[in-house]
Structure formats: C-alpha cells, structure tokens
Design a protein around this motif. Sequence first.
Motif, PDB file in Angstrom:
ATOM      1  N   TYR A   1      11.485  78.465  38.445  1.00 30.24           N
ATOM      2  CA  TYR A   1      11.249  77.031  38.656  1.00 30.24           C
ATOM      3  C   TYR A   1      10.973  76.741  40.129  1.00 30.24           C
ATOM      4  N   TYR A   2      11.817  77.300  41.008  1.00 27.22           N
ATOM      5  CA  TYR A   2      11.648  77.032  42.429  1.00 27.22           C
ATOM      6  C   TYR A   2      10.435  77.753  43.019  1.00 27.22           C
ATOM      7  N   GLU A   3      10.109  78.935  42.460  1.00 27.06           N
ATOM      8  CA  GLU A   3       8.877  79.593  42.894  1.00 27.06           C
ATOM      9  C   GLU A   3       7.662  78.745  42.531  1.00 27.06           C
TER      10      GLU A   3
ATOM     11  N   ILE B   1       4.134  72.922  46.189  1.00 28.22           N
ATOM     12  CA  ILE B   1       4.262  72.295  47.516  1.00 28.22           C
ATOM     13  C   ILE B   1       3.259  72.900  48.488  1.00 28.22           C
ATOM     14  N   GLU B   2       3.117  74.236  48.430  1.00 25.35           N
ATOM     15  CA  GLU B   2       2.160  74.909  49.314  1.00 25.35           C
ATOM     16  C   GLU B   2       0.737  74.458  49.028  1.00 25.35           C
ATOM     17  N   GLN B   3       0.424  74.313  47.728  1.00 21.64           N
ATOM     18  CA  GLN B   3      -0.904  73.853  47.343  1.00 21.64           C
ATOM     19  C   GLN B   3      -1.149  72.427  47.814  1.00 21.64           C
ATOM     20  N   GLN B   4      -0.114  71.583  47.657  1.00 22.84           N
ATOM     21  CA  GLN B   4      -0.226  70.200  48.113  1.00 22.84           C
ATOM     22  C   GLN B   4      -0.415  70.133  49.629  1.00 22.84           C
ATOM     23  N   LYS B   5       0.291  71.014  50.345  1.00 23.83           N
ATOM     24  CA  LYS B   5       0.142  71.051  51.800  1.00 23.83           C
ATOM     25  C   LYS B   5      -1.287  71.444  52.186  1.00 23.83           C
ATOM     26  N   LYS B   6      -1.841  72.432  51.465  1.00 29.62           N
ATOM     27  CA  LYS B   6      -3.210  72.863  51.751  1.00 29.62           C
ATOM     28  C   LYS B   6      -4.200  71.731  51.479  1.00 29.62           C
ATOM     29  N   ILE B   7      -3.992  71.047  50.342  1.00 24.32           N
ATOM     30  CA  ILE B   7      -4.887  69.935  49.997  1.00 24.32           C
ATOM     31  C   ILE B   7      -4.780  68.826  51.033  1.00 24.32           C
ATOM     32  N   GLN B   8      -3.540  68.499  51.404  1.00 26.83           N
ATOM     33  CA  GLN B   8      -3.329  67.444  52.396  1.00 26.83           C
ATOM     34  C   GLN B   8      -3.944  67.831  53.744  1.00 26.83           C
ATOM     35  N   MET B   9      -3.748  69.092  54.137  1.00 24.87           N
ATOM     36  CA  MET B   9      -4.323  69.553  55.403  1.00 24.87           C
ATOM     37  C   MET B   9      -5.842  69.504  55.361  1.00 24.87           C
TER      38      MET B   9
ATOM     39  N   ARG C   1      19.467  82.208  35.964  1.00 21.75           N
ATOM     40  CA  ARG C   1      19.107  82.508  37.348  1.00 21.75           C
ATOM     41  C   ARG C   1      17.609  82.783  37.459  1.00 21.75           C
ATOM     42  N   LEU C   2      17.084  83.568  36.498  1.00 21.71           N
ATOM     43  CA  LEU C   2      15.652  83.856  36.496  1.00 21.71           C
ATOM     44  C   LEU C   2      14.834  82.582  36.271  1.00 21.71           C
ATOM     45  N   LYS C   3      15.334  81.721  35.380  1.00 25.45           N
ATOM     46  CA  LYS C   3      14.639  80.457  35.123  1.00 25.45           C
ATOM     47  C   LYS C   3      14.634  79.580  36.373  1.00 25.45           C
TER      48      LYS C   3
END
Length: 226
Positions: A56-58, A64-72, A50-52
Amino acid sequence: MALSDADVQKQIKHMMAFIEQEANEKAEEIDAKAEEEFNIEKGRLVQTQRLKIMEYYEKKEKQIEQQKKIQMSNLMNQARLKVLKARDDMISEMLTEARERLGTVAKDPARYPALMDGLILQGFFQLLESKVTIRCRKQDVPMVQASIQRNIPAYKDRVKTNLEVRIDQDNCLSQDISGGIELYNARGNIKVSNTLDSRLDLMAQQMMPEVRGALFGANPNRKFLD
C-alpha cells in the motif's frame, strides 16, 4: 480371594487418578498444539498484513512521486510560457517603437523623398506591368507625382517598355499608415505593398531569428538553423 470394599475403593481412586492425569496431559497437549497453531496463524496474518501495508505504501509512494513529476512538469511549462510571453512582449514593444520611429522618417524632407523613389522604382520592377495604379497618403500625392516622373525613365531604360502610371486619389491610404505606397496592376488583382509598415513587418519576419538571438542568445534546444 475376594477384594474388600477398601481395596475396591483404593483401585477405583487409583484408576480415577490415572484417567485424570491422562486427561490433564491430553489437555496440555491440546493447549500446546493450539498455542502453536495460533502463533503460526498469527505470524501468517501479521506477515500478510505487513506485506499488504508495504504494498500500500509503495503504491502511495509511487503515486506521490508521479504527482511530484507532473507538478514539476507543469511548473516548468508555466515558467517556460511566462518566459516566452515576456520575450514576445519585449519584441512587440520593440516593433511598436520601430513603427513610431517610422513616422519621423516620413516627416524628414531630406530622407523621405529618396526613400519614396526607391519604393516606387522597386514596385515597378516587381509588377512589370505596362499600366500601374499607385495609392498613397493624401499628403504624399505631390511627392509621389514627382517621384513617378523621376522613376519612369529609369524603368523604361532598364525594361525597354512603356509605362503608364496613375495615382488613385479617390482611395488614398489611411492616415494611420506611416508612409510609403501600394501599387496595383491595371485589373487591380495584383498588389505590391511598399508601405513603410509592411516593409517593417517583412523585415521583422525575415530577421526575427537574428533578433531573438541578439536579444536572448542562441536556443540550446534548436537543432537546425535553416
């Protein structure tokens, strides 16, 4: 007193029943302990996984957040470049239109001679040479000759020196030039460009901040005005 065979068999059965009961109890105890250890290990493994999964999802969420910032950021830069290009195109069109209007100035017999007087006299003062060569368009030669004769006395009166001026008719300015003149010293290594096109370029360069402000408003990101 000796035991009978029946008594012996009875005691044997009793002992066997006792041993079997102990064995069953021991087996149940082992099963219970194994079940407990299994549940503990299962809970540990589930918690670890569960922790893994959460980690993983964190990590994925951060990516994804970083990619969104770069794309923006890329989209904003592209939009900014498009705006800048559109503004530059507008200014280029404005300068092109201004150059086209310059051609009409040179065709105006009421305005062009007076303008030529100013360009020639200013060139004299910029060079401050005793001998000056002037280049102009071929069709402007008579006008330039007359303007020279008008402006030499004014120059001499101000500078108190003689001035010899000749027109270089072997190297006339291109017909693509809207009008005006170029002035050179005797050695030809100092040049003053007083063509209408060069004056327009100089004016455009000096007034570009004001032009941009008038067309597009003040730049909110600009910290200094000088």
